[in-house]
Design a protein around this motif. Structure first.
Motif, PDB file in Angstrom:
ATOM      1  N   ALA A  42     -95.890 -68.476  44.357  1.00 19.83           N
ATOM      2  CA  ALA A  42     -97.165 -68.680  43.670  1.00 19.83           C
ATOM      3  C   ALA A  42     -97.925 -67.355  43.653  1.00 19.83           C
ATOM      4  CB  ALA A  42     -97.989 -69.746  44.389  1.00 19.83           C
ATOM      5  N   ALA A  43     -98.697 -67.146  42.622  1.00 18.67           N
ATOM      6  CA  ALA A  43     -99.504 -65.928  42.493  1.00 18.67           C
ATOM      7  C   ALA A  43    -100.480 -65.826  43.660  1.00 18.67           C
ATOM      8  CB  ALA A  43    -100.264 -65.940  41.170  1.00 18.67           C
ATOM      9  N   THR A  44    -100.673 -64.619  44.152  1.00 19.19           N
ATOM     10  CA  THR A  44    -101.608 -64.379  45.237  1.00 19.19           C
ATOM     11  C   THR A  44    -103.005 -64.830  44.814  1.00 19.19           C
ATOM     12  OG1 THR A  44    -100.312 -62.479  45.951  1.00 19.19           O
ATOM     13  CG2 THR A  44    -102.573 -62.602  46.752  1.00 19.19           C
ATOM     14  N   GLY A  45    -103.629 -65.626  45.649  1.00 16.47           N
ATOM     15  CA  GLY A  45    -104.974 -66.108  45.349  1.00 16.47           C
ATOM     16  C   GLY A  45    -105.021 -67.312  44.421  1.00 16.47           C
ATOM     17  N   ASP A  84     -89.806 -59.668  41.800  1.00 19.65           N
ATOM     18  CA  ASP A  84     -91.142 -59.131  41.570  1.00 19.65           C
ATOM     19  C   ASP A  84     -91.755 -59.971  40.452  1.00 19.65           C
ATOM     20  OD1 ASP A  84     -93.445 -57.670  41.500  1.00 19.65           O
ATOM     21  OD2 ASP A  84     -92.467 -55.732  41.126  1.00 19.65           O
ATOM     22  N   ALA A  85     -92.173 -61.164  40.834  1.00 18.36           N
ATOM     23  CA  ALA A  85     -92.670 -62.158  39.878  1.00 18.36           C
ATOM     24  C   ALA A  85     -93.593 -63.115  40.620  1.00 18.36           C
ATOM     25  CB  ALA A  85     -91.497 -62.922  39.266  1.00 18.36           C
ATOM     26  N   SER A  86     -94.385 -63.850  39.872  1.00 22.01           N
ATOM     27  CA  SER A  86     -95.248 -64.871  40.457  1.00 22.01           C
ATOM     28  C   SER A  86     -95.524 -65.952  39.415  1.00 22.01           C
ATOM     29  CB  SER A  86     -96.560 -64.262  40.954  1.00 22.01           C
ATOM     30  OG  SER A  86     -97.289 -63.723  39.869  1.00 22.01           O
ATOM     31  N   VAL A  87     -95.924 -67.100  39.908  1.00 22.04           N
ATOM     32  CA  VAL A  87     -96.241 -68.214  39.022  1.00 22.04           C
ATOM     33  C   VAL A  87     -97.685 -68.636  39.268  1.00 22.04           C
ATOM     34  CG1 VAL A  87     -95.278 -69.950  40.611  1.00 22.04           C
ATOM     35  CG2 VAL A  87     -95.494 -70.483  38.198  1.00 22.04           C
ATOM     36  N   GLY A  88     -98.417 -68.801  38.166  1.00 23.42           N
ATOM     37  CA  GLY A  88     -99.817 -69.206  38.244  1.00 23.42           C
ATOM     38  C   GLY A  88     -99.962 -70.708  38.385  1.00 23.42           C
ATOM     39  N   PRO A  89    -101.173 -71.177  38.634  1.00 23.83           N
ATOM     40  CA  PRO A  89    -101.416 -72.611  38.806  1.00 23.83           C
ATOM     41  C   PRO A  89    -101.398 -73.341  37.468  1.00 23.83           C
ATOM     42  CG  PRO A  89    -103.476 -71.409  38.893  1.00 23.83           C
ATOM     43  CD  PRO A  89    -102.389 -70.384  38.798  1.00 23.83           C
TER      44      PRO A  89
END
Length: 176
Positions: free
Chosen positions: A95-98, A165-170
């Motif tokens: 998950a994306a940081t924050g 090097d990836a992230s997923v938003g809410p």
């Protein structure tokens, strides 16, 4: 004579109200009976893209994923599950940081979206993942996935072959 019909009406109303009581004694305002529980990936239409793909190594790309409820009301409560697959290698996208997931209840026909952000990697090597598939799962149903062809290039890895090097938003309600 009028007292009897009023008494019967009052008694009928009291019985109806008693019949509506869940009997659980929990007055928390829960809507789980209305929401139908967690959304299952099988009851949602899932569309990946169109993407803002990263053109070259080191660039960032964004891939929107849209979910449309095709069944009874259900809830998305948590973060989407994303994995990138390259042959036998499976890399979980965090998950994306924050990111602060909020519970969304979707009625039939309503939609939600989330965005996968990634950094494009080099052509080959220990610091890149040549992903072939994107797997999507939902909170409350993490063991069931839908798989999509990955056509957005090689994904950079953090460190020496570690996490992507990836992230997923809410989840957000479509149109918000």
């Amino acid at each position: 004579m009028r007292a009897i019909p009023l008494a019967v009406t009052a008694l009928a109303a009291a019985l109806l109200l008693t019949a509506c009581d869940s009997g659980g004694g929990d007055d928390t305002g829960s809507t789980s009976g209305k929401a139908g529980g967690a959304c299952g990936i099988g009851q949602l239409g899932v569309e990946v893209g169109p993407a803002n793909a990263a053109p070259t190594a080191g660039d960032t790309g964004n891939i929107p994923v849209s979910l449309t409820n095709q069944s009874a009301p259900c809830a998305l409560d948590g973060s989407p599950g994303i994995a990138l697959k390259a042959g036998d290698t499976v890399a979980t996208v965090p998950a994306a940081t924050g990111a602060k997931p909020e519970k969304l209840t979707l009625a039939k026909g309503e939609s939600a979206t989330f965005t996968l952000t990634y950094v494009r990697g080099g052509a080959t090597g220990a610091k890149s993942l040549a992903a072939k598939n994107l797997e999507v799962s939902l909170p409350g149903d993490a063991d069931t996935t839908k798989s999509f062809r990955w056509s957005y290039g090689v994904v950079a890895l953090k460190g020496d072959g570690g996490a992507p090097d990836a992230s997923v938003g809410p989840f957000t309600r479509a149109g918000d």
